[in-house]
Design an enzyme around this catalytic site. Sequence first.
Site, PDB file in Angstrom:
ATOM      1  N   HIS A 113       5.859  -5.504  -2.560  1.00  0.00           N
ATOM      2  CA  HIS A 113       5.856  -4.833  -1.261  1.00  0.00           C
ATOM      3  C   HIS A 113       6.383  -3.409  -1.416  1.00  0.00           C
ATOM      4  O   HIS A 113       7.593  -3.167  -1.292  1.00  0.00           O
ATOM      5  CB  HIS A 113       6.730  -5.610  -0.267  1.00  0.00           C
ATOM      6  N   HIS A 151       2.035  -2.816   3.081  1.00  0.00           N
ATOM      7  CA  HIS A 151       3.163  -3.718   3.302  1.00  0.00           C
ATOM      8  C   HIS A 151       3.361  -4.664   2.120  1.00  0.00           C
ATOM      9  O   HIS A 151       4.472  -4.761   1.590  1.00  0.00           O
ATOM     10  CB  HIS A 151       2.946  -4.538   4.578  1.00  0.00           C
TER      11      HIS A 151
END
Length: 611
Positions: free
Chosen positions: A162, A399
Amino acid sequence: MLACKSFPSLSAPLLPQQQSTPLELISPSTTTMASSVTCPIAHPPAATAACSSLSCVSHPVSDRLLPSHAASSSSFLLPKFNGLRLSSNVDQHQRQQQLLPTDRRYAHRHANACRCCRSAKVAAAAAAVETLEKTDVALMEKSINTIRFLSVDAVEKANSGHPGLPMGCAPMGHILFDEVMKYNPKNPHWFNRDRFVLSAGHGCMLQYALMHLAGYDSVTIEDLKQFRQWGSRTPGHPENFETPGVEVTTGPLGQGMANAVGLALAEKHLAARYNKPDATIVDHYTYVILGDGCNMEGISNEACSLAGHWGLGKLIAFYDDNHISIDGSTEIAFTESVETRFESLGWHTIWVKNGNTDYDAIRAAIQQAKAVKDKPTMIKVTTTIGYGSPNKSNTYSVHGSALGPKEVEATRQNLGWPYEPFFVPEDVRSHWSKHVKEGRSLEATWEGNLANYERKYPTDAAEFKGLISGKLPRGWDNALPKYTPDSPADATRNLSQACLNALARVLPGLIGGSADLASSNMTLLKMFGDFQKDSPTERNVRFGVREHGMGAICNGIALHGGGLIPYCATFFVFTDYMRAAIRISALCGAGVIYIMTHDSIGLGEDGPTHQ
């Protein structure tokens, strides 16, 4: 010359000419008096409410910035950031534009516009932006980009992870670890260190990069290269049992926030018991970074409700307000006013409106938070997820996925980063090396204070040192009641209470309670009162009907390192509500005692919902 004292940092192109608008900084009376300044920089009406970089909000407002104002997504383009110089190459940046949601784009643009322009006139400012003049600011920018690219490179090498959160949170992470927190990287278990929790554990490369720069032996450059690999010390979410220096194991969102409440409770309790008017040996803060997902999870509300009730003034939470989750914009499922909710929970709230580049606003927010002693503080920091990525910032694609080789190269160009993967510039490494020396000095000073304390208060010092050693007192088990087959019959929960009260007399660290079932679970320590905001020395903890929060708070208490032994109780069937916290207890070795009663099918009066 144009200057706006509210934003004393980076220079940036100005917005199109429009009427200047007064800015009002709203602060609660408990911290600072309200004041106002007039911003000479023109800006769109939609940015009026956002042009102040820092607000202490004391009234209900919406923190969702809806993309409904009258400007297209191409009206204003962020300038290309080239290391220490901003380029206004609009044609190139139209291919590499980095957009914020509409209002936030105005606010970000306006915040940059309000920074001190050293000599340029308004007409020329958009075309020619000065190089930063302060060496310390330049080095800070370089350090922040080091954090970003260590994260980007590790995720890219693993092809998993991430990168978005570390890229957006790098400024607040840098300020915390480099300027604010006290710790000894060569002894991550030093008792009086500040505690840091990354509740948004998926962004763990932020923590690993910071620990590496600070000099923790557990996170070398080779460890960063082994991110998310089998057997590495840099797993995909922070794990205290794998990486010395990581305080608690986070991953399931919201658990870390509740753990942080437990850490802060432990500090408040021990400080109240052992500090003296002329001798302080327990004095540290708990800092936590949480995201939108943590705030959506019910466990965070349970734990934060208790934190406000208990007045945990040394708990400071940074809410990474980036408006993106895995499925896309949070507008699809999460539109509440987070700061209004936290205010109702008894928290002090602050909003840093430009967490990307307004470093002084982040610093000021931390100072304000520390000035409030009787409430925990939530600092909402509006950031851009994946900051610096020309094509993926502010999107869900940054993300939870690697940027990909082309976007990594584009991000390097966009942020002016000419270095190879995993490279730490020498001036950055040299700057961060100070923390090894400073950490040793901090610990040595504390050891001296503890020695002075021991001379003045030998009995309390002996008990305190026994607690933080993690060792049980010799012969503690002799205090337990003895039972034989000839002992009178009694309910097991009554026998449990007899054991708890016997142990409480010989175990100074035993502390705990029930989820509003103390009289049924039989968990009250009869010789102690209730741990409350104004009675923090007591050892009965009233958790209320909050099983999930209770379990995770106890994990934080157990992992604090202060020698406290937490217990918590509920009906056996209601452990379903805290199953995730129980699992984390087992996974990370937290010594929490779980007391579960009413587990017999013979107790049928309440029906199958309760037995």
